[in-house]
Design a protein around this motif. Sequence first.
Motif, PDB file in Angstrom:
ATOM      1  N   ALA A 259       5.899  -1.718  -5.255  1.00 22.58           N
ATOM      2  CA  ALA A 259       7.350  -1.720  -5.036  1.00 22.58           C
ATOM      3  C   ALA A 259       7.869  -0.310  -5.237  1.00 22.58           C
TER       4      ALA A 259
ATOM      5  N   SER B 137      14.483   1.511  -5.511  1.00 25.40           N
ATOM      6  CA  SER B 137      15.312   0.438  -4.972  1.00 25.40           C
ATOM      7  C   SER B 137      14.971  -0.928  -5.546  1.00 25.40           C
ATOM      8  N   GLN B 138      13.799  -1.063  -6.149  1.00 27.79           N
ATOM      9  CA  GLN B 138      13.377  -2.402  -6.555  1.00 27.79           C
ATOM     10  C   GLN B 138      13.056  -2.465  -8.041  1.00 27.79           C
TER      11      GLN B 138
ATOM     12  N   ARG C 248      14.497  -3.863 -10.428  1.00 29.40           N
ATOM     13  CA  ARG C 248      14.669  -5.202 -11.022  1.00 29.40           C
ATOM     14  C   ARG C 248      13.421  -6.044 -10.828  1.00 29.40           C
ATOM     15  N   HIS C 249      12.790  -5.886  -9.646  1.00 29.50           N
ATOM     16  CA  HIS C 249      11.559  -6.649  -9.395  1.00 29.50           C
ATOM     17  C   HIS C 249      10.468  -6.222 -10.359  1.00 29.50           C
TER      18      HIS C 249
END
Lengths: 740, 225
Positions: free
Chosen positions: A479, A483-484, A486-487
């Motif tokens: 990831a 941008s990711q 949170r993932h």
Amino acid sequence: MATYLEFIQQNEERDGVRFSWNVWPSSRLEATRMVVPLACLLTPLKERPDLPPVQYEPVLCSRTTCRAILNPLCQVDYRAKLWACNFCFQRNQFPPVYTCISEVNQPAELMPQFSTIEYVIQRGAQYPLIFLYVVDTCLEEDDLQALKESLQMSLSLLPPDALVGLITFGRMVQVHELSCERISKSYVFRGTKDLTAKQIQDMLGLTKPAMPMQQARPGQPQEQPLVSSRFLQPVHKIDMNLTDLLGELQRDPWPVTQGKRPLRSTGVALSIAVGLLEGTFPNTGARIMLFTGGPPTQGPGMVVGDELKVPIRSWHDIEKDNARFMKKATKHYEMLANRTATNGHCIDIYACALDQTGLLEMKCCANLTGGHMVMGDSFNTSLFKQTFQKIFSKDFNGDFRMAFGATLEVKELGVGGTSQWKICGLDPTSTLGIYFEVVSQHNAPVPQGGRGAIQYVTRYQHSSTQRRIRVTTIARNWADAQSQLRHIEAAFDQEAAAVLMARLGVFRAESEEGPDVLRWLDRQLIRLCQKFGQYNKEDPTSFRLSDSFSLYPQFMFHLRRSPFLQVFNNSPDESSYYRHHFARQDLTQSLIMIQPILYSYSFHGPPEPVLLDSSSILADRILLMDTFFQIVIYLGETIVQWRKAGYQDMPEYENFRHLLQAPLDDAQEILQARFPMPRYINTEHGGSQARFLLSKVNPSQTHNNLYAWGQETGAPILTDDVSLQVFVDHLKKLAVSSAC
Amino acid sequence: MAELYVKPGNKERGWNDPPQFSYGLQTLAGGPKRTPLTKRVAAPQDGSPRVPTSQTSPGIPPVGPPPPLSKGSRPPPVGSCPASGVEPINFPVIESETLLEDVLKPLEEALEDCRGHTKKQVCDDISRRLALLREQWAGGKLSVPVRKRMALLVRELSSHQWDAADDIHRSLMVDHVTEVSQWMVGVKRLIAEKRNLSSEEEADEEKSTATVEENQMAPGVQEAP
């Protein structure tokens, strides 16, 4: 995140793998910003009763620089009978024996549920397991008797085909020739002079290896073992004579005068053992089992002199550079350990004495070879006897749990070459920490398919003497951290991260100063909180951590207080012993070592986990604490009074009897399963042994702040240690501060 | 069949020595495992120590009796470990007094069967140990559990149940090593020699002692095609 917890658990059950991050940052820069490295705990030989091994050999990628093994992540063209390696994208032809495969008739290794699979290698000779006992005879009479009996008992637990040998030592070192003749012979060596491998082999008459000239044909029964030597004989042939020989062992005859220690030549004894095996059975599974009842006091590897008034080194001595023998002794044992590992053998140390025995200097023997380290007070204790018996315990198939001569290969996507390690002694709980470096450039696009893959290949000698290969292939999503985030955050495994960071901390502690390691650990924790905490700048009260991070600060708090990093409460030998076990246990057990488990038993419901905190110590509760090395049962004050009054014997108070029994039953279950056997402390409010519990719990109430919280429950702890609350408060202040 | 018991550890020699489990308990395969004690409680994020949900007044005299069983509002927190501190399970068929001859005679007969097939020295060694067993038994030096288990071992040996006999020998070595170590290895060898002898005699039904099977397995198929 309930789903991630399940995902993590399922993966651990199936593959024996726990990653610190289950979604991987796609660039090196981002990976370093995440503070906790991308790393995993791998249990290569995790017990899988539901996974029978397949009786054929693995299919390998044909590219010589790759050689990855066929796995469920590979693309397969069933019509053309081709498969594409998922690591190097090479197209490979299936071997002829796979012509019948199809989408509905897949080989096991392509099925997703076989991400972990074990192969049995049919080719090649199978050699028996080898056990070489190296026995200290400078023991007290009843200790020696107990040890002799344990060794005699072990002959009944060894497989009949295993080879066994005996070396005894005290002031001299004796190598016993095992034969069925009435007259027993032995070779005696001075304990003061080290010898090279060649000299040892020459003196013992081992001019050529004892391996057979021809390879045994595969699949043929070994009715008579083709391999043996005068010093290592099969159990089924030698058990009666060896039982007698052991029975006749005497204490070391050299008199020990008042104020002196016995002269113990452990360094030379081990050296001879290593040389003996090197000359007779290189490159096959063997255990050197050292049984010692005191420190080495003469010859190479001596750890202290023979004057009792000069004590063995403490941590203070080491800090002040006042440990005369330490460097030289450590070097001697490191040399032996390296040779042993090169030969594919392992060294166990069973040290039973009231004082230290030199585990600090000898630890590399166990640590570098995958051998065991057992520490007890005497050979005449249940702790030693049962721990020793457990070495020979059998699994669900009736095989020993020990494995030998393992090599672990780690293969990753996109990286040329693989990494390999050798682990000469292994068991189903042995767990390695593997740390990865993300090498992609910042802002490089996420690789096609969005997933990274790693394959772990463990080749080893199974205790049934078969050679086997265990293959685990896993994949995780990449990831983009920008941008990711949170993932990535949601996929954080705080338990694995805590253990992996702890292992790094302990590794540092072996070479750095203690306070520096704590500072490093604290700094990493603050950085992690700054990155992943939710807060308003300069406002500590606003600080929050999401669920996937909520236990992490607590783990770090307890780690800082643990015997792995706080050494001054223990002897150097004890610290070495604790660190040895910490470095090899699986995640669940390692966490118990970092932050002990505390369960509370009461009339108010079933047993429940409670905070490891002084507020959990209540008068009407029974506590069970598991630190891995100790099981502590603690009766609250009221419980003690009820027991004194004898309520447990009255039929109308049968539930009280059940309450007293419940923690004992749970403790028993832990004791039966654990290796090594823990100490067992059954104590109560006001008891002297209660200190084991009091020293572990978070001292949220101390003599300094007893009335500060406005409640008077729980037991105050007499300490100046900082409590978890104070620690977390400081942490929040530092995390939200712009100055850091 | 095996004895299941727990003895306390050696408190004199090892402080906090854990209890000792019998061989039978140690080899119990898994069994119904209750939920392992591995859960933790997170410290409250706001920093105050968690107050337990219910608390009695902080003990100290005078204190009343515990909640009696009859009130029964909550089930007692029972741990039902199947073998906790259980007395040794009694064997159903053994008579109260195990006779020396009932044990020694079959052993000596088994040894006689082996003479001629086994090396003389081995037979002599076994014979010497059987004599020692006889002497210790007759001298009252062997405890009741040892005598009982020997009777059982001899029964299994006579019925050609080699594995069972072997397992009993192992349990005696683990649980009673001090009493039996001098002669038990002779009994162990006798079992092994009788086993070899009998498999030689049953040549037609001789099982292969191979540890590796020769079957060629087709991939993905668990049994031979």
